[in-house]
Design a protein around this motif. Structure first.
Motif, short mmCIF file in Angstrom:
data_model
loop_
_atom_site.label_atom_id
_atom_site.label_comp_id
_atom_site.label_asym_id
_atom_site.label_seq_id
_atom_site.Cartn_x
_atom_site.Cartn_y
_atom_site.Cartn_z
N UNK A 130 0.76 -1.18 -0.09
CA UNK A 130 -0.19 -0.11 -0.08
C UNK A 130 0.98 1.23 -0.01
N UNK A 131 1.99 1.39 0.65
CA UNK A 131 2.74 2.31 0.87
C UNK A 131 3.49 2.57 -0.49
N UNK A 135 3.36 5.64 -2.93
CA UNK A 135 4.70 6.50 -3.26
C UNK A 135 5.01 6.50 -4.85
N UNK A 136 4.22 5.52 -5.55
CA UNK A 136 4.07 5.81 -6.82
C UNK A 136 3.22 7.03 -7.37
N UNK A 150 0.33 0.19 -9.20
CA UNK A 150 -0.12 -0.95 -8.24
C UNK A 150 -1.33 -0.17 -7.74
N UNK A 151 -2.43 -0.98 -7.31
CA UNK A 151 -3.46 -0.65 -6.64
C UNK A 151 -3.31 -0.02 -5.11
N UNK A 152 -3.82 1.00 -4.72
CA UNK A 152 -3.93 1.27 -3.44
C UNK A 152 -4.94 0.77 -2.54
N UNK A 176 -0.86 -7.77 -4.91
CA UNK A 176 -0.99 -6.75 -6.07
C UNK A 176 -1.91 -7.30 -6.92
N UNK A 177 -2.44 -8.45 -7.04
CA UNK A 177 -3.27 -8.82 -7.99
C UNK A 177 -4.58 -9.85 -7.44
N UNK A 178 -5.15 -9.11 -6.22
CA UNK A 178 -6.26 -9.91 -5.52
C UNK A 178 -7.43 -10.05 -6.11
N UNK A 179 -7.76 -9.04 -7.24
CA UNK A 179 -8.66 -9.06 -8.35
C UNK A 179 -8.91 -10.36 -9.05
N UNK A 180 -7.54 -10.89 -9.18
CA UNK A 180 -7.58 -12.04 -9.88
C UNK A 180 -8.02 -13.22 -9.07
N UNK A 181 -7.81 -13.34 -7.69
CA UNK A 181 -8.35 -14.27 -6.91
C UNK A 181 -9.90 -14.34 -6.75
#
Length: 388
Positions: A130-131, A135-136, A150-152, A176-181
């Motif tokens: 998340x941090x 930062x991005x 990356x998704x916040x 980073x890709x929980x939506x894929x889960x």
């Protein structure tokens, strides 16, 4: 002096003598090695790396900086293995060599080891991710790291709804890709499979640790993962790198229990393909080019079910590069950015020639590496879920 303070040390590598002797130096592996393809250097080919291993292991040659460079620059894609007529287990040779180098502190310095330790502490990893995403947004993350946006916010984790299978969620994939889960869970439910998510400890498979030569740490994580998914139910994995690691626990830990565990592991496409006729497809989603992650194609040999699954919802287009590595290699693109970018250029050219609307990749590292170059990449489960 060497990069870690060594002039050269005489060490016997943690390799099987017979396996190291199998290579006949025929060179059939060379066209399938991404680092050799982009550099033309013999030392950066499987044949050259094995020759270097032999001089250290059999001839007591010292471990020099050049030797370390040859080993560090291997992507560990294992594209050489299917091409080898002698059946050389190059992946095991590289893992044993890196294990020795890491133990001697010739590679994987302290700051890398600290980063890998975070992977086994999931709450810390989520907070750090998340941090990093924040930062991005503030333009504080160097572009040379090659990270896409990356998704916040990650959204909820999938909620267990049955006992037919375990859905392995992992560490980076969940961060980073929980939506894929969630989409994987949607597809499993659509084909009538109830799933459970792992219990405590099932948050890092140790794949990146194995790549880095941190074998003891990987074994510890493997023990945790196995305890998190007891019983006999299949273990469904939507990350090719994680799936390859889980399927290799029998070799990593070398017990009957781990071999039984590994036999339960299935890549999600491998698991869903036989059930594809039960999929309630509402629409087709256009043209999809398939990028085969190396650990799905060369290690698991389970890349063909991806075509079966995607064909139910899209027109599938093949890339014309015969499955050559994209250069992601787990954390390789972070530690070897120039070579990774050179390797990726060949993949980008193949994607451009395919002319598809979207690229399907069943591995988070590959997807992130390609997305950082501007490619529209989606996991096969994301594509299938969008058609339900």
């Amino acid at each position: 002096m060497g990069r870690y303070g060594y002039r050269g040390s005489i060490v016997k590598l943690r390799l099987d003598d017979d396996e190291l002797s199998m290579c006949v130096a025929c060179g059939l592996c060379l066209p399938h090695c991404p680092t050799f393809r982009v550099t033309g250097e013999e030392g950066l080919s499987p044949r050259g790396r094995i020759a270097a291993m032999r001089t250290v292991h059999f001839d007591a040659a010292p471990i020099t900086d050049d030797f370390v460079h040859f080993m560090e620059t291997c992507v560990q894609c294992r594209g050489c293995e299917p091409a080898c007529p002698s059946g050389v287990p190059f992946g095991r040779l590289m893992e044993g060599t890196r294990d020795t180098l890491a133990e001697q502190h010739r590679m994987t310095p302290w700051w890398q080891r600290a980063g890998y330790r975070v992977l086994g502490h999931h709450r810390v990893l989520l907070l750090g991710s998340t941090m990093l995403a924040a930062a991005q947004r503030l333009h504080l993350v160097p572009k040379r790291l090659g990270l896409p946006q990356l998704a916040v916010k990650r959204g909820p984790t999938p909620v267990s709804n049955g006992n037919d299978a375990w859905l392995f969620t992992g560490c980076v994939m969940d961060a980073w890709q929980r939506d894929t889960h969630r989409n994987t869970a949607k597809v499993l439910t659509a084909v009538g499979v109830g799933y459970r998510t792992p219990e405590a400890g099932g948050d890092c498979c140790g794949a990146l640790h194995i790549h880095a030569g941190l074998t003891d740490e990987a074994r510890g994580l493997a023990e945790r993962v196995m305890r998190s998914m007891p019983g006999d139910a299949p273990i469904v994995v939507n990350s090719a790198g994680c799936g390859a690691a889980l399927k290799d626990y029998g070799h990593l830990v070398d017990t009957d229990e781990t071999r039984r565990f590994s036999a339960r592991v299935r890549d999600v496409n491998e698991f869903v393909a036989p059930l594809i006729d039960a999929l309630p497809v509402r629409r087709r989603v256009g043209t999809v080019a398939v990028q085969d992650p190396c650990h799905l194609r060369h290690v698991q040999r389970a890349h063909l079910p991806v075509r079966t699954v995607l064909s139910a919802v899209a027109e599938v287009v093949e890339l014309d590069d015969d499955g050559l590595c994209c250069g992601a290699g787990g954390a390789y693109s972070t530690f070897q950015p120039e070579l990774a970018a050179d390797i990726r250029e060949r993949k980008l050219a193949a994607i451009d020639r395919a002319g598809a609307d979207v690229v399907a990749s069943a591995n988070p590292g590959c997807a992130l590496h390609l997305a950082a170059a501007g490619v529209k990449v989606r996991h096969p489960m994301d594509i299938v879920a969008s058609a339900l």
